[in-house]
Design an enzyme around this catalytic site. Structure first.
Site, PDB file in Angstrom:
ATOM      1  N   THR A 130       0.852  -1.192   0.000  1.00 39.30           N
ATOM      2  CA  THR A 130       0.000   0.000   0.000  1.00 39.30           C
ATOM      3  C   THR A 130       0.885   1.238   0.000  1.00 39.30           C
ATOM      4  OG1 THR A 130      -1.545   1.330   1.326  1.00 39.30           O
ATOM      5  CG2 THR A 130      -0.279  -0.292   2.523  1.00 39.30           C
ATOM      6  N   ASP A 132       0.339   3.972   1.316  1.00 39.52           N
ATOM      7  CA  ASP A 132       0.136   4.835   2.497  1.00 39.52           C
ATOM      8  C   ASP A 132       1.140   4.624   3.626  1.00 39.52           C
ATOM      9  OD1 ASP A 132      -1.990   6.151   1.425  1.00 39.52           O
ATOM     10  OD2 ASP A 132      -3.474   4.740   2.196  1.00 39.52           O
TER      11      ASP A 132
END
Ligand code: ATP
Length: 328
Positions: A130, A132
């Site tokens: 991911t 993030d």
């Protein structure tokens, strides 16, 4: 390496991230290296439920290490959130003889796999993929380094035009709940202020006073990096509010959006994904299950899902301190 596991299923799920292909390649080749069969499950849990499952060989993952996106595609699946959906998924795994899973994705994907493991007992390991970097138990997630480099490259380009016109730019980067891309692209790009979702202390007045001060001390241009989940509002909103009270600068907004998800992964993400793919298979074959692979101080580690789910990966307070000192 001895193990009862003979057929491993690999899939990508949730938001895509650069480096997922490198992780798929590592999982497939390591599985084959240990004489296991490896199957690709298309579109995450959707493909598991719809029986979109294909056998992968060492050559089917050739020429993908440098490519962004995911050759297995990814999806969000509401059906997998239901017991019926998970039952169908398990039937399909049984049909294909798949007796272990490697999932590549974010915390939602892990939560789904955790429940699936609890219900059906299938050995399961996750690789954090991911942009993030919001998962606890690992210093870095696959895709984060590439996305941050993409943001820095964009910020550098915006700086050129900002400087040419004495402009103030509000630049919005991805991060609904996590300020990692914002804080580090902001430091690397020399931002005057960085607004992240984790910061509930900075007020609008403090931000605007800081920008006013820059105007008065003859700053030629200013860049504010805002994470999309900022509590003060997104880049558009901040720019509008600032323009209502100030006329020092020509104010502009750039929202980087999905370009941060694409592109060729950096060397760092390729190596991280490769190491995690190898660790995932070797871990599975040694009996690790219901865990996420992570990297801690350079070493591969396994974290139980219970440690990941409902916990957050906090921003290092040193990064915040550095950003503050350097933005005067
Ligand atoms: P990103 O961090 O990039 O958004 P993610 O893996 O967190 O990635 P989600 O959309 O949250 O993305 O989750 C991906 C999929 O995982 C969901 O579409 C769903 O199929 C499954 N999933 C998430 N939470 C659960 C849950 N509580 N129970 C069962 N399945 C779940």
């Amino acid at each position: 390496m001895s193990s009862k596991i003979s057929r491993i299923g690999v899939y990508t799920s949730g938001g895509d991230a650069p480096g997922m292909n490198a992780a798929i390649r590592a999982v497939v080749r390591t599985g084959i290296y240990y004489n296991k069969e490896v199957f690709g499950i298309m579109r995450g849990y959707e493909g598991m439920i719809e029986n979109e499952i294909v056998k992968l060989g060492a050559r089917s993952v050739g020429n993908i290490i440098q490519r962004g996106g995911t050759i297995l595609k990814t999806a969000r699946s509401d059906a997998f959130r239901t017991k019926e959906g998970r039952a169908r998924a398990f039937e399909n795994l049984k049909k294909n003889g798949i007796d272990a899973l490697v999932g590549i994705g974010g915390d939602g994907s892990f939560t789904g796999l955790h429940y699936f493991h609890q219900e059906y007992g299938i050995p399961a390991i996750c690789i954090p993929g991911t942009i993030d970097n919001d998962l606890p138990g690992t210093d870095f997630t696959v895709g984060y380094d590439t996305a941050t480099n993409t943001a820095v490259e964009a910020i550098d380009k915006i700086r050129d035009t900002a400087l040419s016109h004495n402009r103030l730019f509000f630049i919005e980067v991805m991060g609904r709940n996590s300020g990692y891309i914002a804080i580090n692209s902001g430091i690397a790009g020399g931002a005057v202020a960085i607004i992240i979702p984790e910061d509930s202390q900075t007020t609008m007045d403090e931000l605007f006073n800081k920008l006013d001060a820059g105007g008065k001390t003859n700053k030629k241009s200013s860049l504010v990096v805002v994470a999309e989940g900022s509590k003060l509002g997104g880049a558009m909103e901040l720019a509008k509010k600032f323009s209502e009270r100030n006329n020092y600068f020509d104010i502009k907004v750039t929202i980087l959006g999905h370009l941060q998800r694409g592109g060729s992964p950096t060397y760092f993400d390729r190596v991280l994904a490769s190491r995690m793919g190898v660790a995932a298979i070797e871990g599975l074959l040694k009996g690790e299950t219901d865990v996420m692979v992570g990297i801690r101080r350079g070493e591969m580690v396994f974290n139980p899902f219970s440690m990941i789910i409902d916990h957050i990966h906090e921003i290092n307070s040193e990064s915040l301190r550095i950003a503050k000192i350097l933005s005067i």
